[in-house]
Design a protein around this motif. Structure first.
Motif: not given
Length: 350
Positions: A62-72, A96-102, A110-120
């Motif tokens: 690969g020349t470019h990398l796209v890391v996609m997060f959906e759910a976990r 995809f799921d706004l995990h890092g929303a401020d 059904d929020g975006t943080a889950g056990r892995y917090t938004a700050e994480s």
């Protein structure tokens, strides 16, 4: 071929909309002037995915990398370090799921943080890239985050008039039960008032009142026997690559959105797949924000305050609504074809 070689890192399952989206990228790659493969060393996947999508074992390809997060969050520390072998300017994150929303929307579990917090999540994203992409079509984006539509209109588009009004099913929903039990059962009850009662089918997981997703019992709950007692056929998930043709077997297909999607105006692959299928899509009040994608004529597809009347109108005046959906298809395809979506993604690399 010459051009960027895009590696996609993600958590892949054969029956997930996310996997179907990446399949759209793979098919559109040549027209968009690039190549797309799944990164084996930087992904998780079930046993079916390597048979369905191209998996590249060598990250050096690969020349470019796209890391996609959906759910976990699926990456190990070793994988995060391995991703760092790509120049930072050639790494992107898709959230995809706004995990890092401020600001986390008040959406319960059904929020975006889950056990892995938004700050994480934000810390992780910052380690991977300077830019995070989200498919949110409204609301202010925080610094370092930009809108990206992520999903595209499938290349196989069937016009409703081409398929005609005689279908195997009157109403059908394809997708898993994730906070969708109440809107689905409300639709079943509305359809039951029609004369004749349309044949109704549901395909996916967690609909039959049996198994639930561990840790997400509330999201996947259903009442045993309720659907069968009302004549609804409950079937397993649709095989990979067959979602759109199976949708087309129904005259009407609802778009049912989970609280996170409704509360943040997120795009999903089902919004495009349903439209492409040739079925008449109907939108609940929670999905009215889709007017920003479908256009003003989507008002004719809203379930509104009287869902039974709306279903009856679509059935009895099929030809008019088929023409409306056909025009929506043409507009959405011009803006959201997968080659165009992929070109837009590549443009973020500069």
């Amino acid at each position: 071929m010459t051009g960027p070689r895009l590696l996609i890192s993600g958590n892949f399952h054969w029956n997930a909309g996310f996997s179907h989206t990446v399949a759209g990228y793979v098919r559109a790659a040549r027209e968009a002037g690039c190549e797309v493969r799944i990164s084996g060393p930087l992904s998780r996947m079930d046993g079916e995915v390597p048979r369905l999508l191209p998996v590249e074992p060598d990250i050096g390809w690969g020349t470019h990398l796209v890391v996609m997060f959906e759910a976990r969050q699926f990456l190990t520390p070793e994988q995060i370090e391995l991703a760092g072998t790509f120049p930072r300017s050639r790494r992107l994150v898709v959230d995809f799921d706004l995990h890092g929303a401020d600001e986390q929307p008040e959406l319960g579990v059904d929020g975006t943080a889950g056990r892995y917090t938004a700050e994480s999540w934000r810390t992780l994203y910052g380690a991977l890239s300077d830019l995070v992409l989200q498919p949110r079509i409204s609301g202010a984006m925080p610094p370092g985050v930009e809108f990206f539509q992520c999903y595209g209109m499938p290349e196989t588009v069937r016009h409703p008039s081409e398929l005609g009004p005689e279908r195997d099913y009157g109403v059908q929903y394809i997708g898993s039960n994730w906070w969708r039990w109440k809107p689905l059962t409300a639709l079943v009850e509305a359809a039951a008032t029609l004369d004749p009662v349309p044949r109704f089918r549901v395909c996916g997981r967690f609909w039959d009142g049996g198994a639930v997703s561990p840790g997400f019992e509330d999201a996947t709950t259903s009442v045993p026997g309720w659907l069968a007692e009302r004549g609804v056929e409950v079937c397993p998930p649709v095989p990979f690559g067959q979602v759109i043709p199976e949708m087309g077997r129904s005259l009407i297909s609802p778009i049912l959105v989970r609280p996170l999607v409704a509360g943040t105006s997120l795009l999903t692959p089902r919004m495009f797949e349903t439209l492409a299928s040739g079925s008449l899509p109907v939108l609940s009040a929670d999905a009215e924000f889709l007017a920003a994608v479908y256009g003003d004529e989507s008002e004719h597809l809203l379930l509104g305050a009287d869902p039974a009347a709306t279903l009856d109108r679509l059935v009895t005046d099929f030809e008019r609504h088929a023409r409306i959906v056909g025009r929506i298809q043409d507009r959405v395809r011009a803006r959201y074809s997968y080659p165009q979506v992929l070109r837009n993604l590549l443009a973020f690399f500069g």
